[in-house]
Design a protein around this motif. Structure first.
Motif, short mmCIF file in Angstrom:
data_model
loop_
_atom_site.label_atom_id
_atom_site.label_comp_id
_atom_site.label_asym_id
_atom_site.label_seq_id
_atom_site.Cartn_x
_atom_site.Cartn_y
_atom_site.Cartn_z
N TYR A 1 28.35 43.50 45.38
CA TYR A 1 28.43 42.62 44.22
C TYR A 1 29.87 42.50 43.73
N GLY A 2 30.57 43.64 43.66
CA GLY A 2 31.96 43.62 43.23
C GLY A 2 32.82 42.76 44.13
N LYS A 3 32.67 42.92 45.42
CA LYS A 3 33.47 42.12 46.37
C LYS A 3 33.18 40.64 46.21
N GLN A 4 31.95 40.30 45.92
CA GLN A 4 31.58 38.88 45.79
C GLN A 4 32.18 38.24 44.55
N VAL A 5 31.96 38.83 43.38
CA VAL A 5 32.38 38.16 42.14
C VAL A 5 33.88 38.31 41.89
N LEU A 6 34.46 39.43 42.29
CA LEU A 6 35.90 39.62 42.06
C LEU A 6 36.74 38.75 42.99
N ALA A 7 36.18 38.40 44.15
CA ALA A 7 36.87 37.49 45.07
C ALA A 7 36.86 36.06 44.56
#
Length: 321
Positions: free
Chosen positions: A178-184
């Motif tokens: 989830y972090g990788k998705q939204v922070l990207a």
């Protein structure tokens, strides 16, 4: 004949009374004391109903400056297992833990993580950045250390601890994805995280963000006027519009940044409050490790320009974004 039956019944009652405390003792939860909320949460997730966990440091507590209280000492000396972070996080308690280790089962769970994965400490040449929980990938290593400590303390529950660990690690993997998705989704030129102290270094490495803290890795380091001036110039030059306060650190220095930028004609606001060295309220979603990081990830991404779910990864965050 009647007296013999009475005698046997009496002996049976005595045997039952003696056996009961032993059986109850064998099934009693393992008494675990953990310093930080993050370690306490890991112990609960891994231990399940096999453990009874007491966390020493609650919401808003700074572990860098924390000193053990009299009640803490009593709890730790009576515990079956004491879990502390290590890596010089609980700097004011280290001597106490080394002394306690001679008498009780005491484990510094972060000390077991491969040092090649760690960031060098900015104040001490032979020490490392202790904020491992900011990287879900690194925190998985700490969870495994917690599993090993619990297994050593109660070997008969090893299978339970292993199954609980596997489930918790899968949940952390979901959090990381989830972090990788939204922070990207944040524009590249906005991927700068300005905070009160340098607690987010592992977060920055994990998700490709530049992290700028007013203070160093420890909140005990000084925040000089020169450092504040440098960060004001960075905010203005890079046209950054958001800084972040921390739940366990005073926002005084952050206000100085905002005022300094305003004096140069540049408007900066508070992007939100982040959990750095302590989690949210006990019993809340933010009072768990996954909830803490879900909050941080969602607040940062939303404040810096990404579209984020209103209540985070699991729809459980207390406030919408």
């Amino acid at each position: 004949m009647g007296s013999e039956m009475i005698r046997r019944s009496f002996l049976a009652v005595i045997a039952f009374a003696v056996a009961m405390p032993l059986a109850a003792w064998a099934e009693a939860p393992l008494k675990v004391v953990a310093t930080t909320g993050m370690i306490a949460d890991a112990a609960r997730q891994v231990g399940g109903d096999q453990v009874e966990v007491k966390g020493l440091m609650g919401p808003g507590v700074d572990p860098h400056a924390y000193r053990q209280t009299r009640s803490d000492i009593v709890a730790m000396t009576r515990a079956d297992l004491v879990l502390w972070h290590g890596l010089y996080l609980e700097a004011q308690m280290e001597e106490f833990f080394h002394d306690l280790d001679r008498k009780r089962n005491v484990v510094a769970v972060a000390d077991g993580v491969d040092k090649s994965k760690l960031r060098a400490h900015d104040d001490y040449a032979d020490k490392y950045d202790p904020h491992l929980w900011m990287s879900p990938v690194l925190w998985k290593d700490v969870v495994v250390q917690v599993q090993e400590a619990l297994t050593e303390a109660r070997p008969e529950a090893a299978e339970t601890f292993a199954a609980n660990t596997e489930a918790f690690l899968a949940e952390i993997d979901q959090l990381d994805a989830y972090g990788k998705q939204v922070l990207a989704a944040v524009p590249e030129n906005s991927r700068v995280l300005v905070t009160a102290h340098d607690a987010f270094g592992y977060f920055g490495e994990e998700y490709g963000y530049e992290v700028l803290g007013i203070q160093g890795i420890s909140t005990q380091s000084e925040a000089g006027l020169n450092r504040i001036g440098e960060l004001v110039d960075t905010l203005v030059d890079q046209k950054l519009t958001a800084v972040f306060v921390e739940s366990s650190v005073s926002d005084r220095s952050m206000r100085a940044l905002i005022e300094g930028a305003a004096s140069k004609g540049h408007e900066v606001g508070v992007g939100g409050e982040l959990y750095s060295d302590a989690m949210g309220e006990p019993g809340s979603y933010e009072g768990t490790y996954v909830g803490m990081l879900d909050h941080n990830i969602t607040v940062i991404a939303g404040a810096l320009g990404a579209d984020v779910p209103e209540r985070g990864m699991n729809g459980k965050l207390l406030a919408g974004f």
